[in-house]
Design a protein around this motif. Structure first.
Motif, PDB file in Angstrom:
ATOM      1  N   GLY A  88       7.338   5.999   0.030  1.00 23.69           N
ATOM      2  CA  GLY A  88       5.945   6.420  -0.156  1.00 23.69           C
ATOM      3  C   GLY A  88       5.249   5.658  -1.260  1.00 23.69           C
ATOM      4  N   ALA A  89       5.929   5.435  -2.371  1.00 23.78           N
ATOM      5  CA  ALA A  89       5.335   4.683  -3.485  1.00 23.78           C
ATOM      6  C   ALA A  89       5.058   3.245  -3.057  1.00 23.78           C
ATOM      7  CB  ALA A  89       6.260   4.727  -4.703  1.00 23.78           C
ATOM      8  N   LYS A  90       6.017   2.641  -2.382  1.00 21.49           N
ATOM      9  CA  LYS A  90       5.874   1.260  -1.913  1.00 21.49           C
ATOM     10  C   LYS A  90       4.708   1.153  -0.937  1.00 21.49           C
ATOM     11  CE  LYS A  90       7.809  -2.870  -1.727  1.00 21.49           C
ATOM     12  NZ  LYS A  90       6.981  -3.726  -2.552  1.00 21.49           N
ATOM     13  N   GLN A  91       4.604   2.077  -0.004  1.00 14.67           N
ATOM     14  CA  GLN A  91       3.526   2.060   0.990  1.00 14.67           C
ATOM     15  C   GLN A  91       2.156   2.296   0.359  1.00 14.67           C
ATOM     16  OE1 GLN A  91       4.902   5.092   3.734  1.00 14.67           O
ATOM     17  NE2 GLN A  91       5.937   3.593   5.032  1.00 14.67           N
ATOM     18  N   ASN A  92       2.131   2.866  -0.837  1.00  8.60           N
ATOM     19  CA  ASN A  92       0.857   3.166  -1.492  1.00  8.60           C
ATOM     20  C   ASN A  92       0.589   2.279  -2.697  1.00  8.60           C
ATOM     21  OD1 ASN A  92      -0.503   5.539  -0.092  1.00  8.60           O
ATOM     22  ND2 ASN A  92       1.655   6.126  -0.130  1.00  8.60           N
ATOM     23  N   GLY A  93       1.126   1.064  -2.672  1.00  4.20           N
ATOM     24  CA  GLY A  93       0.743   0.037  -3.612  1.00  4.20           C
ATOM     25  C   GLY A  93       1.446   0.009  -4.955  1.00  4.20           C
ATOM     26  N   ILE A  94       2.485   0.789  -5.135  1.00  4.56           N
ATOM     27  CA  ILE A  94       3.201   0.761  -6.413  1.00  4.56           C
ATOM     28  C   ILE A  94       4.143  -0.451  -6.386  1.00  4.56           C
ATOM     29  CG2 ILE A  94       4.800   1.987  -7.929  1.00  4.56           C
ATOM     30  CD1 ILE A  94       2.010   3.310  -7.737  1.00  4.56           C
ATOM     31  N   PRO A  95       4.082  -1.283  -7.430  1.00  2.00           N
ATOM     32  CA  PRO A  95       4.939  -2.478  -7.452  1.00  2.00           C
ATOM     33  C   PRO A  95       6.429  -2.127  -7.452  1.00  2.00           C
ATOM     34  CG  PRO A  95       3.243  -2.586  -9.167  1.00  2.00           C
ATOM     35  CD  PRO A  95       3.197  -1.206  -8.587  1.00  2.00           C
ATOM     36  N   SER A  96       7.207  -2.969  -6.801  1.00  2.00           N
ATOM     37  CA  SER A  96       8.657  -2.767  -6.741  1.00  2.00           C
ATOM     38  C   SER A  96       9.262  -2.667  -8.127  1.00  2.00           C
ATOM     39  CB  SER A  96       9.312  -3.915  -5.961  1.00  2.00           C
ATOM     40  OG  SER A  96       8.871  -3.901  -4.636  1.00  2.00           O
ATOM     41  N   LYS A  97       8.762  -3.460  -9.070  1.00  2.00           N
ATOM     42  CA  LYS A  97       9.289  -3.433 -10.440  1.00  2.00           C
ATOM     43  C   LYS A  97       9.178  -2.028 -11.025  1.00  2.00           C
ATOM     44  CE  LYS A  97       8.934  -5.496 -14.964  1.00  2.00           C
ATOM     45  NZ  LYS A  97       8.081  -6.021 -15.976  1.00  2.00           N
ATOM     46  N   THR A  98       8.039  -1.400 -10.837  1.00  2.00           N
ATOM     47  CA  THR A  98       7.818  -0.039 -11.343  1.00  2.00           C
ATOM     48  C   THR A  98       8.763   0.947 -10.666  1.00  2.00           C
ATOM     49  OG1 THR A  98       5.495  -0.528 -11.811  1.00  2.00           O
ATOM     50  CG2 THR A  98       6.091   1.798 -11.612  1.00  2.00           C
TER      51      THR A  98
END
Length: 187
Positions: A88-98
């Protein structure tokens, strides 16, 4: 020993069928979490209503909401929800690093997101008992007292799903395997 049942729309108690039908219409599938919860219409309805409230009424972006849910799930060691909210985070623009920093329980490089994640982790670990300095750090990052309440809604949502996943020994479905713990998330 009795086992938990993974219900379908057809096998679910009457009071759960409508919610399962809506979940399937919205997502195309019914996750194992909902299949297990369907045995208790109170659990299913409570989780569904709180989830809808969290995602439609809190003052966070969808990406931030997923970080709250991911952070709490990491603390609670819920592998199923870690995978779900990584996706969900990845699909909503949160960087992989975060995402990787949160999954490894490292400080988040982005200072504002770090304040959000840190507060979420402290609320989860300390069961809501916070120091004044915890709140001050959150406020200094640009958040409000009302958003503390919104974080608590997210943590409450994760208590329900994390604990249900633990007691049912829910396994990560194949579509979420790329987001499972132990795998580095890449851009």
């Amino acid at each position: 020993m009795k086992q938990f049942t993974k219900h379908t729309i057809e096998t679910a108690p009457e009071a759960s069928k409508e919610i399962l039908t809506k979940v399937k219409e919205q997502n195309g599938v019914i996750s194992n979490l909902f299949k297990y919860m369907a045995g208790s219409s109170a659990a299913l309805e409570g989780y569904s209503n709180l989830s809808k409230t969290f995602f439609t009424k809190t003052a966070f972006t969808t990406g931030e909401q997923n970080l709250i849910l991911l952070s709490s799930s990491v603390v609670n060691q819920c592998q199923y929800c870690i995978a779900a909210h990584t996706r969900g985070a990845k699909q909503n623009g949160i960087p992989s690093k975060t995402i990787n920093e949160i999954r490894k329980q490292l400080p988040v490089t982005d200072k504002k997101l770090n304040a959000l994640v840190t507060l979420t982790e402290k609320i989860t670990v300390n069961r809501g008992h916070l120091e004044a300095s915890d709140l001050e750090s959150f406020y200094n990052a640009g958040f409000s007292p009302e958003q503390v309440m919104d974080v608590i809604v997210g943590v409450s949502l994760k208590v329900m799903s994390n604990y249900i996943n633990h007691v049912t020994e829910n396994i990560i479905s194949e579509d979420m395997q790329p987001f499972a713990m132990g795998k580095e998330i890449e851009d």
